[in-house]
Design a protein around this motif. Structure first.
Motif, PDB file in Angstrom:
ATOM      1  N   LEU A 162      -9.729  35.129  17.763  1.00 17.54           N
ATOM      2  CA  LEU A 162     -10.592  35.616  18.835  1.00 17.54           C
ATOM      3  C   LEU A 162     -11.936  36.077  18.298  1.00 17.54           C
ATOM      4  CD1 LEU A 162      -7.915  37.587  20.887  1.00 17.54           C
ATOM      5  CD2 LEU A 162      -9.229  35.646  21.756  1.00 17.54           C
ATOM      6  N   ARG A 163     -11.917  36.723  17.144  1.00 20.95           N
ATOM      7  CA  ARG A 163     -13.174  37.186  16.537  1.00 20.95           C
ATOM      8  C   ARG A 163     -14.019  36.012  16.045  1.00 20.95           C
ATOM      9  NH1 ARG A 163     -13.403  42.391  16.648  1.00 20.95           N
ATOM     10  NH2 ARG A 163     -11.509  43.656  16.531  1.00 20.95           N
ATOM     11  N   LYS A 164     -13.381  35.054  15.409  1.00 18.29           N
ATOM     12  CA  LYS A 164     -14.132  33.945  14.812  1.00 18.29           C
ATOM     13  C   LYS A 164     -14.828  33.082  15.856  1.00 18.29           C
ATOM     14  CE  LYS A 164     -11.662  33.491  10.437  1.00 18.29           C
ATOM     15  NZ  LYS A 164     -10.736  32.676   9.609  1.00 18.29           N
ATOM     16  N   ILE A 165     -14.256  33.000  17.064  1.00 13.54           N
ATOM     17  CA  ILE A 165     -14.920  32.198  18.095  1.00 13.54           C
ATOM     18  C   ILE A 165     -15.705  33.076  19.081  1.00 13.54           C
ATOM     19  CG2 ILE A 165     -13.373  30.239  17.912  1.00 13.54           C
ATOM     20  CD1 ILE A 165     -11.787  31.194  20.230  1.00 13.54           C
ATOM     21  N   GLY A 166     -15.913  34.326  18.694  1.00  8.69           N
ATOM     22  CA  GLY A 166     -16.821  35.198  19.422  1.00  8.69           C
ATOM     23  C   GLY A 166     -16.322  35.700  20.751  1.00  8.69           C
ATOM     24  N   LEU A 219      15.509  35.557  17.222  1.00  6.88           N
ATOM     25  CA  LEU A 219      14.214  35.613  16.563  1.00  6.88           C
ATOM     26  C   LEU A 219      13.920  34.332  15.795  1.00  6.88           C
ATOM     27  CD1 LEU A 219      13.930  39.299  15.279  1.00  6.88           C
ATOM     28  CD2 LEU A 219      12.666  38.218  17.137  1.00  6.88           C
ATOM     29  N   LEU A 220      14.927  33.747  15.166  1.00  6.06           N
ATOM     30  CA  LEU A 220      14.707  32.494  14.446  1.00  6.06           C
ATOM     31  C   LEU A 220      14.286  31.388  15.407  1.00  6.06           C
ATOM     32  CD1 LEU A 220      17.622  32.438  11.842  1.00  6.06           C
ATOM     33  CD2 LEU A 220      15.170  32.661  11.367  1.00  6.06           C
ATOM     34  N   ILE A 221      14.944  31.313  16.563  1.00  5.21           N
ATOM     35  CA  ILE A 221      14.593  30.289  17.545  1.00  5.21           C
ATOM     36  C   ILE A 221      13.187  30.509  18.079  1.00  5.21           C
ATOM     37  CG2 ILE A 221      15.144  29.378  19.831  1.00  5.21           C
ATOM     38  CD1 ILE A 221      18.098  29.950  19.181  1.00  5.21           C
ATOM     39  N   ILE A 222      12.856  31.762  18.412  1.00  7.09           N
ATOM     40  CA  ILE A 222      11.534  32.057  18.955  1.00  7.09           C
ATOM     41  C   ILE A 222      10.468  31.853  17.893  1.00  7.09           C
ATOM     42  CG2 ILE A 222      10.084  33.888  19.903  1.00  7.09           C
ATOM     43  CD1 ILE A 222      12.664  34.986  21.239  1.00  7.09           C
ATOM     44  N   THR A 223      10.772  32.210  16.625  1.00 11.16           N
ATOM     45  CA  THR A 223       9.823  31.989  15.549  1.00 11.16           C
ATOM     46  C   THR A 223       9.485  30.509  15.439  1.00 11.16           C
ATOM     47  OG1 THR A 223      10.726  33.866  14.313  1.00 11.16           O
ATOM     48  CG2 THR A 223       9.404  32.294  13.072  1.00 11.16           C
ATOM     49  N   TYR A 224      10.501  29.678  15.520  1.00  8.11           N
ATOM     50  CA  TYR A 224      10.294  28.229  15.420  1.00  8.11           C
ATOM     51  C   TYR A 224       9.488  27.714  16.602  1.00  8.11           C
ATOM     52  CZ  TYR A 224      11.373  23.245  15.292  1.00  8.11           C
ATOM     53  OH  TYR A 224      11.281  21.874  15.273  1.00  8.11           O
ATOM     54  N   ALA A 225       9.734  28.272  17.788  1.00 11.74           N
ATOM     55  CA  ALA A 225       9.096  27.769  19.011  1.00 11.74           C
ATOM     56  C   ALA A 225       7.710  28.368  19.243  1.00 11.74           C
ATOM     57  CB  ALA A 225       9.986  28.066  20.215  1.00 11.74           C
ATOM     58  N   TYR A 226       7.344  29.407  18.500  1.00  8.64           N
ATOM     59  CA  TYR A 226       6.092  30.129  18.739  1.00  8.64           C
ATOM     60  C   TYR A 226       4.899  29.202  18.541  1.00  8.64           C
ATOM     61  CZ  TYR A 226       2.888  34.143  18.676  1.00  8.64           C
ATOM     62  OH  TYR A 226       1.896  35.048  18.963  1.00  8.64           O
ATOM     63  N   LYS A 227       4.061  29.052  19.570  1.00  5.48           N
ATOM     64  CA  LYS A 227       2.924  28.156  19.495  1.00  5.48           C
ATOM     65  C   LYS A 227       1.636  28.914  19.792  1.00  5.48           C
ATOM     66  CE  LYS A 227       5.585  24.130  21.080  1.00  5.48           C
ATOM     67  NZ  LYS A 227       5.741  23.113  22.155  1.00  5.48           N
ATOM     68  N   PRO A 228       0.678  28.911  18.867  1.00  7.20           N
ATOM     69  CA  PRO A 228      -0.617  29.552  19.122  1.00  7.20           C
ATOM     70  C   PRO A 228      -1.328  28.896  20.305  1.00  7.20           C
ATOM     71  CG  PRO A 228      -0.342  29.060  16.786  1.00  7.20           C
ATOM     72  CD  PRO A 228       0.765  28.357  17.510  1.00  7.20           C
ATOM     73  N   LYS A 284       2.093  39.445  12.139  1.00  8.82           N
ATOM     74  CA  LYS A 284       1.117  38.542  11.519  1.00  8.82           C
ATOM     75  C   LYS A 284       0.576  37.535  12.533  1.00  8.82           C
ATOM     76  CE  LYS A 284       3.662  37.266   7.975  1.00  8.82           C
ATOM     77  NZ  LYS A 284       4.034  36.596   6.692  1.00  8.82           N
ATOM     78  N   ASN A 285       1.412  37.089  13.457  1.00  6.15           N
ATOM     79  CA  ASN A 285       0.920  36.198  14.508  1.00  6.15           C
ATOM     80  C   ASN A 285      -0.100  36.903  15.402  1.00  6.15           C
ATOM     81  OD1 ASN A 285       2.266  33.794  13.897  1.00  6.15           O
ATOM     82  ND2 ASN A 285       4.106  34.414  14.994  1.00  6.15           N
ATOM     83  N   MET A 286       0.152  38.173  15.716  1.00  3.00           N
ATOM     84  CA  MET A 286      -0.813  38.921  16.511  1.00  3.00           C
ATOM     85  C   MET A 286      -2.102  39.122  15.719  1.00  3.00           C
ATOM     86  SD  MET A 286      -0.462  42.609  18.513  1.00  3.00           S
ATOM     87  CE  MET A 286       1.086  42.193  19.286  1.00  3.00           C
ATOM     88  N   ALA A 287      -1.981  39.376  14.415  1.00  2.00           N
ATOM     89  CA  ALA A 287      -3.166  39.543  13.574  1.00  2.00           C
ATOM     90  C   ALA A 287      -3.973  38.246  13.497  1.00  2.00           C
ATOM     91  CB  ALA A 287      -2.751  39.991  12.175  1.00  2.00           C
ATOM     92  N   ARG A 288      -3.286  37.114  13.389  1.00  2.00           N
ATOM     93  CA  ARG A 288      -3.992  35.826  13.366  1.00  2.00           C
ATOM     94  C   ARG A 288      -4.694  35.575  14.694  1.00  2.00           C
ATOM     95  NH1 ARG A 288       1.119  33.961  11.218  1.00  2.00           N
ATOM     96  NH2 ARG A 288       1.045  33.910   8.937  1.00  2.00           N
ATOM     97  N   LEU A 289      -4.048  35.975  15.774  1.00  2.00           N
ATOM     98  CA  LEU A 289      -4.649  35.831  17.096  1.00  2.00           C
ATOM     99  C   LEU A 289      -5.939  36.643  17.171  1.00  2.00           C
ATOM    100  CD1 LEU A 289      -4.594  35.026  20.129  1.00  2.00           C
ATOM    101  CD2 LEU A 289      -3.144  37.030  20.504  1.00  2.00           C
TER     102      LEU A 289
END
Length: 361
Positions: A270-274, A22-31, A261-266
């Motif tokens: 998505l909402r902000k750009i319509g 999880l630490l490695i994936i957290t670091y690598a996670y890119k929006p 939280k990453n899913m929530a930010r996603l």
């Protein structure tokens, strides 16, 4: 039922693997970029309750061991074999005996794609799951939100990400890459059977209990990074009771709150750009949500959680008024909400799998 698993309750052999991965994936996670987000399909008519290619074949009574149950199995198999032939299918068949002595066949279906260079015990799995059986009461129950829509969303996700998975695998293989956690990520879709009880109250979880036990006992070769098939799951995402209007889904697990939280930010982006159709007063996934201690509702995540697997549960709280009633049907779905979930879950899968690597900017 406690929905937060404390670090101290993990099995020692899993503790290091879970936190390390999880630490490695957290670091690598890119929006994803805005341009990538705009390219994610909502599924459109795929989710039409009457004629949609993904959803309508599932909107029938599908009690384990019945003809409807078999029909839905064939729908899944035909979809993957016809449209996504690179996904490997695995059947996990078993028989369970209910408290009343009735023997019931259980069939879990798993569809997976892993990097072609990985050996047994090497890949780590983004695991997306839903149950496909329906309750046997009330008579005629089709379980649109529970869980026909979640299953249909998973079909959509698989088809949406497939071209990018193929491109990434081809490019990495050509470069001779692989061999690290972030490079050896695979994705598997679990269509679980036997969640519903047949002659008792409450969920039975026959299929998820059998599968988690089977994978725990399935050892990998000596020297593998992961000791068994179960420990290869990097995160278990369970879709449950989705498709009603105005859902609010809290975070249920402290260890994966960062992923929530990453899913929530996603969703927020998505909402902000319509790019989402709905305009709820509250987000589906409130960014301010903190992990809650109780969900009160047992689901297919439990056998995996009990064995130390980190999870996200996409279950509304409170449940929609149609949940577990005869009105949980296609007519009572909110289709814009269904299509928005399809985009959110697809986007999360693409971000988890680091697909910005193949998106042309």
């Amino acid at each position: 039922m406690r929905s937060i698993l404390s670090i101290s309750s993990y099995r020692p052999c899993f503790l290091f693997l879970v936190i390390d991965s999880l630490l490695i994936i957290t670091y690598a996670y890119k929006p994803l970029s805005d341009s990538f987000l705009r390219n994610i399909s909502s599924g459109g008519s795929e989710f039409d309750p009457n004629h949609g290619t993904h959803l309508s074949p599932i909107l029938i009574p599908r009690v384990a061991g019945t003809a409807g149950h078999t029909t839905v199995q064939h729908h899944f198999i035909n979809f993957f074999s016809g449209e996504l032939p690179r996904w490997r299918m695995e059947w996990y068949n078993s028989t369970t005996t209910t408290p009343m002595g009735v023997e019931v066949p259980i069939a879990n279906l798993v569809f997976k794609r892993e990097p072609p260079w990985t050996k047994q015990g090497q890949a780590n799995w983004l695991t997306l799951a839903a149950h496909y059986d329906s309750k046997n009461f009330p008579e005629g129950f089709v379980g649109a939100t529970d869980s026909a829509v979640p299953c249909a969303i998973l079909l959509h996700v698989a088809r949406s990400i497939d071209q990018y998975v193929t491109q990434m695998h081809d490019e990495m293989a050509e470069l001779g890459e692989g061999g690290t956690v972030e490079m050896d990520m695979g994705v598997q879709i679990l269509l679980l059977d036997g969640k519903e009880a047949l002659d008792e109250k409450g969920p039975a979880l026959y299929g998820s209990r059998a599968l988690s036990k089977t994978w725990e006992m399935k050892t990998n070769p000596v020297g593998s990074k992961y000791p068994n098939a179960l420990s290869q799951i990097s995160i278990f995402v369970l879709l449950d009771v989705l498709g009603s209007i105005n859902p609010i889904i809290p975070s249920y697990f402290l260890l994966t709150h960062w992923a929530y939280k990453n899913m929530a930010r996603l969703e927020d982006r998505l909402r902000k750009i319509g790019l989402l159709e709905t305009s709820p007063q509250s987000a589906f996934l409130p960014k301010s949500s903190e992990p809650i201690m109780e969900s009160g509702i047992i689901g297919d995540y439990v056998p995996f959680m009990e064995r130390g697997i980190p999870f996200i549960r996409l279950l509304p709280s409170p449940l929609p008024p149609t949940a577990y009633t005869i009105e949980d049907d296609g007519e009572h779905l909110d289709l814009p909400t269904v299509r928005d979930w399809a985009k959110i879950v697809t986007g999360f899968a693409l971000e988890w799998l680091d697909m910005m690597e193949v998106w042309p900017e």
